[in-house]
Motif scaffolding. Structure first.
Motif, mmCIF file in Angstrom:
data_model
loop_
_atom_site.group_PDB
_atom_site.id
_atom_site.type_symbol
_atom_site.label_atom_id
_atom_site.label_comp_id
_atom_site.label_asym_id
_atom_site.label_seq_id
_atom_site.Cartn_x
_atom_site.Cartn_y
_atom_site.Cartn_z
ATOM 1 N N VAL A 84 -29.724 -59.983 -89.898
ATOM 2 C CA VAL A 84 -29.618 -58.914 -88.852
ATOM 3 C C VAL A 84 -30.227 -57.630 -88.806
ATOM 4 C CG1 VAL A 84 -27.452 -57.697 -88.297
ATOM 5 C CG2 VAL A 84 -27.209 -60.100 -88.595
ATOM 6 N N LYS A 85 -30.209 -57.136 -89.958
ATOM 7 C CA LYS A 85 -31.143 -55.929 -90.180
ATOM 8 C C LYS A 85 -32.475 -56.040 -89.689
ATOM 9 C CE LYS A 85 -28.386 -53.450 -93.721
ATOM 10 N NZ LYS A 85 -28.734 -52.440 -95.149
ATOM 11 N N ALA A 86 -33.118 -57.091 -90.151
ATOM 12 C CA ALA A 86 -34.511 -56.983 -89.584
ATOM 13 C C ALA A 86 -34.786 -57.452 -88.188
ATOM 14 C CB ALA A 86 -35.080 -58.409 -90.472
ATOM 15 N N PHE A 87 -33.934 -58.073 -87.642
ATOM 16 C CA PHE A 87 -33.859 -58.514 -86.096
ATOM 17 C C PHE A 87 -33.798 -57.290 -85.316
ATOM 18 C CE2 PHE A 87 -32.734 -60.161 -82.018
ATOM 19 C CZ PHE A 87 -33.586 -61.298 -82.061
ATOM 20 N N ALA A 88 -32.487 -56.299 -85.974
ATOM 21 C CA ALA A 88 -32.259 -55.102 -85.179
ATOM 22 C C ALA A 88 -33.338 -54.140 -85.321
ATOM 23 C CB ALA A 88 -30.792 -54.374 -85.888
ATOM 24 N N LEU A 89 -33.997 -54.050 -86.490
ATOM 25 C CA LEU A 89 -35.044 -53.106 -86.630
ATOM 26 C C LEU A 89 -36.287 -53.478 -85.699
ATOM 27 C CD1 LEU A 89 -36.367 -50.712 -88.155
ATOM 28 C CD2 LEU A 89 -37.069 -52.286 -89.934
ATOM 29 N N ASN A 90 -36.581 -54.791 -85.549
ATOM 30 C CA ASN A 90 -37.599 -55.323 -84.858
ATOM 31 C C ASN A 90 -37.369 -54.680 -83.170
ATOM 32 O OD1 ASN A 90 -39.765 -56.828 -83.849
ATOM 33 N ND2 ASN A 90 -39.336 -58.611 -84.660
ATOM 34 N N LEU A 91 -36.019 -55.024 -82.747
ATOM 35 C CA LEU A 91 -35.786 -54.397 -81.300
ATOM 36 C C LEU A 91 -36.044 -52.928 -81.210
ATOM 37 C CD1 LEU A 91 -32.684 -56.626 -80.577
ATOM 38 C CD2 LEU A 91 -34.968 -57.090 -80.103
ATOM 39 N N LEU A 92 -35.527 -52.193 -82.439
ATOM 40 C CA LEU A 92 -35.602 -50.915 -82.376
ATOM 41 C C LEU A 92 -37.285 -50.343 -82.330
ATOM 42 C CD1 LEU A 92 -33.009 -49.555 -84.674
ATOM 43 C CD2 LEU A 92 -32.991 -49.296 -82.241
ATOM 44 N N GLU A 93 -37.906 -51.158 -82.784
ATOM 45 C CA GLU A 93 -39.276 -50.783 -83.010
ATOM 46 C C GLU A 93 -40.111 -51.185 -81.720
ATOM 47 O OE1 GLU A 93 -41.011 -53.125 -85.989
ATOM 48 O OE2 GLU A 93 -40.599 -51.818 -87.688
ATOM 49 N N LYS A 94 -39.834 -52.071 -80.976
ATOM 50 C CA LYS A 94 -40.036 -52.224 -79.471
ATOM 51 C C LYS A 94 -39.524 -51.282 -78.568
ATOM 52 C CE LYS A 94 -41.983 -56.648 -80.253
ATOM 53 N NZ LYS A 94 -43.183 -56.868 -79.845
ATOM 54 N N ALA A 95 -38.503 -50.795 -78.726
ATOM 55 C CA ALA A 95 -38.041 -49.665 -77.786
ATOM 56 C C ALA A 95 -38.643 -48.512 -78.020
ATOM 57 C CB ALA A 95 -36.253 -49.712 -77.883
ATOM 58 N N GLU A 96 -38.972 -48.423 -79.359
ATOM 59 C CA GLU A 96 -39.759 -46.944 -79.542
ATOM 60 C C GLU A 96 -40.947 -46.857 -78.917
ATOM 61 O OE1 GLU A 96 -40.520 -43.245 -81.401
ATOM 62 O OE2 GLU A 96 -38.626 -44.601 -81.521
ATOM 63 N N PHE A 97 -41.837 -47.866 -78.886
ATOM 64 C CA PHE A 97 -43.204 -48.007 -78.476
ATOM 65 C C PHE A 97 -43.175 -48.416 -76.973
ATOM 66 C CE2 PHE A 97 -43.594 -48.243 -83.094
ATOM 67 C CZ PHE A 97 -44.520 -47.140 -83.305
ATOM 68 N N GLY A 98 -42.085 -48.309 -76.309
ATOM 69 C CA GLY A 98 -41.985 -49.019 -74.926
ATOM 70 C C GLY A 98 -42.308 -50.320 -74.482
ATOM 71 N N GLN A 99 -42.126 -51.192 -75.577
ATOM 72 C CA GLN A 99 -42.238 -52.562 -75.300
ATOM 73 C C GLN A 99 -40.841 -53.243 -75.079
ATOM 74 O OE1 GLN A 99 -44.206 -53.413 -79.135
ATOM 75 N NE2 GLN A 99 -46.440 -53.518 -78.112
ATOM 76 N N ALA A 100 -40.062 -52.592 -74.866
ATOM 77 C CA ALA A 100 -38.458 -53.078 -74.443
ATOM 78 C C ALA A 100 -37.723 -52.070 -73.811
ATOM 79 C CB ALA A 100 -37.793 -53.924 -75.708
ATOM 80 N N VAL A 101 -37.076 -52.367 -72.878
ATOM 81 C CA VAL A 101 -36.125 -51.414 -72.235
ATOM 82 C C VAL A 101 -34.875 -51.725 -72.535
ATOM 83 C CG1 VAL A 101 -35.102 -50.618 -70.111
ATOM 84 C CG2 VAL A 101 -37.611 -51.485 -70.137
ATOM 85 N N ILE A 102 -34.148 -50.736 -73.605
ATOM 86 C CA ILE A 102 -32.874 -50.755 -74.220
ATOM 87 C C ILE A 102 -32.210 -49.511 -73.944
ATOM 88 C CG2 ILE A 102 -31.469 -51.237 -76.261
ATOM 89 C CD1 ILE A 102 -34.018 -52.596 -77.518
ATOM 90 N N PRO A 103 -30.949 -49.421 -73.420
ATOM 91 C CA PRO A 103 -30.402 -48.377 -73.377
ATOM 92 C C PRO A 103 -29.838 -47.585 -74.234
ATOM 93 C CG PRO A 103 -29.254 -50.227 -71.977
ATOM 94 C CD PRO A 103 -30.236 -50.760 -72.814
ATOM 95 N N GLU A 104 -29.652 -46.133 -74.156
ATOM 96 C CA GLU A 104 -29.460 -45.488 -75.479
ATOM 97 C C GLU A 104 -28.194 -45.777 -76.275
ATOM 98 O OE1 GLU A 104 -31.205 -43.159 -76.992
ATOM 99 O OE2 GLU A 104 -32.935 -43.507 -75.577
ATOM 100 N N ASP A 105 -27.090 -46.246 -75.504
ATOM 101 C CA ASP A 105 -25.976 -46.553 -76.268
ATOM 102 C C ASP A 105 -26.166 -47.903 -77.110
ATOM 103 O OD1 ASP A 105 -26.330 -47.860 -73.837
ATOM 104 O OD2 ASP A 105 -24.108 -48.283 -73.712
ATOM 105 N N ILE A 106 -27.073 -48.738 -76.733
ATOM 106 C CA ILE A 106 -27.215 -49.976 -77.257
ATOM 107 C C ILE A 106 -27.943 -49.726 -78.237
ATOM 108 C CG2 ILE A 106 -27.967 -52.157 -76.980
ATOM 109 C CD1 ILE A 106 -25.543 -51.678 -75.362
#
Length: 532
Positions: A84-106
């Motif tokens: 869970v931690k590794a997957f969530a971190l992966n998503l945050l990295e994608k959002a950080e570098f503009g590779q995924a669109v994730i709302p701020e609350d999520i």
């Protein structure tokens, strides 16, 4: 200037590529329908390049999340909490570098997962955040996961698949249920066949966590027309004067559209043959240039061949199947439920053709013949050495003296093995002739077995040597009538190749036979018939 690329991701802005738009249209139709599915193909078959192109193709309509499980370490799959931690971190990295669109609350919820104690986390907590994300996203979310094989033997991964499966089933039952619009998992292994326990206390009941996957039957090999389009792009830059349709077909004949092999042949012609082998690119982009590139490929070590040979070392049962098909001429029915056949398909060795299991392409076939014959070299060192020592006498003005090769083979075979015995099979003659022929043409020519005529009664060997082709039919003698039919078949086959001279080698058990080679004429063709 663009280049041909054989490693990593291909970029159409930098690399010569076959147009895969038609493939993308078909995959998008599956995404539009809401399918969850797996793209499983052999190594270096264009999976990653296809996913990259698909992401761009879908981006206007969908919010595409593209992940790669190679970026997650083994420790990430140790427990649910670590995953869970590794997957969530992966998503945050994608959002950080503009590779995924994730709302701020999520994003905040994913960050909260990362700082939670590992022992307090489970997959349902991760999927609860994902469901909220799916429910709040402006566009439907499509998730890709590449290199899925890296986790496929792990229980946490199976549980992750089970959660995706539950998400899909809930969405199917309630159209308002928030879920990924589509999930695409890419890898070599078909994870539809993975099993997990339904309950920890029940060892006998198993269920596939990915049995909701839609069939993926889209052809990912490259067509001759597609290769032509790539060569047209190249020709516009280089003006070699090549016949792109003809060259594309010749490349396809060798590769059957296997993406790595197609690109590698083109790469070698473009980058390695001039000026060492040919004066100009115009000279290199010919049949001779393709033959030279194939020869280089078959004599090199590359990651694809290393992977293929490694599988045969690890799984001797599938090596035995290939030996039966190639060296013994056994016809094996294609059965996807046969474990050995399934493995050979998964690793890219074979394909289905008219209901039979056949080697996937001519280059793989020659690679395997060379491997099996090399093993035979060790067993028949005295026999093979004659072909090596006598090599120079078989070459005259750059052409093979195939008649002399047959004569010396017949003489050597008789001296080494004696008269033919009843236990002799056509496969024995094929193997011994290839053992004799290989050192003669090695380093200068190529050979392959014509798949349409390879069986337990007849084999046509096609030799390419310095731009010349030689057709040698091997068969067991079964009487004058059968031999006459064979002569007519060989004559027709010579027409196909535009040749006037052919060769026939018969293994004859008659006591009164005449051993040697004779010249005959049929339908305007010259045939040299050898009898052993």
């Amino acid at each position: 200037m663009k280049r041909f690329k054989t490693t990593g991701l291909c970029n159409p802005a930098k690399d010569y590529m076959v147009d895969i738009t038609e493939r993308l249209v078909k995959i998008k139709a599956m995404v539009d329908y809401g399918d969850y599915f797996t793209i499983n193909r052999a190594r270096q078959f264009g999976k990653t390049t296809t996913l990259a192109a698909l992401k761009k193709y879908l981006s206007e309509q969908y919010n595409v999340l593209s992940l790669d499980f190679q970026s997650m370490s083994n420790s990430s799959f140790r427990t649910e909490g670590s995953f869970v931690k590794a997957f969530a971190l992966n998503l945050l990295e994608k959002a950080e570098f503009g590779q995924a669109v994730i709302p701020e609350d999520i994003i905040s919820e994913f960050k909260a997962l990362i700082v939670t104690d590992t022992d307090d986390l489970d997959l349902r907590m991760l999927f609860l955040v994902i469901l909220r994300w799916c429910g709040s996203s402006e566009k439907p979310i499509v998730m890709f996961i590449d290199e899925i094989d890296s986790a496929s033997n792990n229980q946490v991964f199976l549980d992750f698949l089970a959660q995706l499966r539950l998400m899909y089933l809930e969405r199917e039952a309630d159209s308002d249920y928030p879920a990924f619009r589509s999930v695409i998992l890419a890898g070599v292994t078909d994870i539809k066949h993975l099993k997990s326990k339904i309950r920890d206390d029940d060892q006998s009941k198993v269920n596939s966590p990915w049995n909701i996957a839609a069939p993926f039957n889209i052809d990912m090999s490259l067509s001759a027309d597609g290769i032509k389009g790539m060569l047209d792009d190249y020709e516009a830059d280089h003006n070699t004067g090549m016949d792109t349709a003809n060259i594309a077909q010749l490349i396809y004949d060798y590769t059957s559209g296997y993406p790595f092999l197609v690109s590698h042949i083109c790469q070698i012609i473009d980058e390695e043959l001039v000026p060492d082998k040919f004066k100009t690119l115009a000279d290199a982009w010919t049949r001779n240039g393709i033959d030279e590139a194939v020869k280089i490929i078959l004599n090199e070590k590359n990651t694809l061949f290393d992977s293929l040979i490694g599988k045969l070392t690890n799984y001797p049962e599938i090596k035995n199947i290939l030996h039966r098909v190639l060296m013994e001429g056994v016809s094996i029915s294609y059965n996807a439920y046969n474990e050995g056949i399934g493995q050979l398909v998964t690793y890219g060795f074979i394909k289905s053709q008219n209901g039979k299991a056949v080697v996937a392409n001519r280059i793989f076939e020659t690679l395997l013949y060379n491997m099996f014959c090399t093993e035979g070299d060790i067993k028949n060192n005295v026999f093979t050495s004659e072909g090596t020592l006598a090599k120079n006498i078989f070459i005259k003005d750059g052409r093979l003296d195939m008649r002399l090769i047959m004569e010396r083979f017949i003489k050597t075979y008789t001296e080494v093995f004696g008269p033919l015995e009843d236990k002799f099979k056509e496969k024995d003659g094929r193997e011994q002739f290839l053992l004799y022929l290989r050192p003669i043409i090695n380093g200068t020519g190529n050979y392959y077995i014509e798949a349409q005529t390879r069986d337990q009664t007849r084999t046509d060997i096609v030799v390419d040597y310095l731009g010349q082709q030689y057709i040698i039919e091997l068969k067991v003698w079964r009487g004058e009538r059968y031999n006459s039919e064979g002569e007519k078949q060989l004559s027709a086959y010579l027409d196909y190749f535009g040749l006037d001279v052919g060769y026939m080698l018969s293994f004859n058990f008659n006591k009164k036979k005449t051993v040697g080679v004779e010249r005959i004429s049929i339908d305007g063709k010259t045939l040299y018939e050898g009898t052993l």
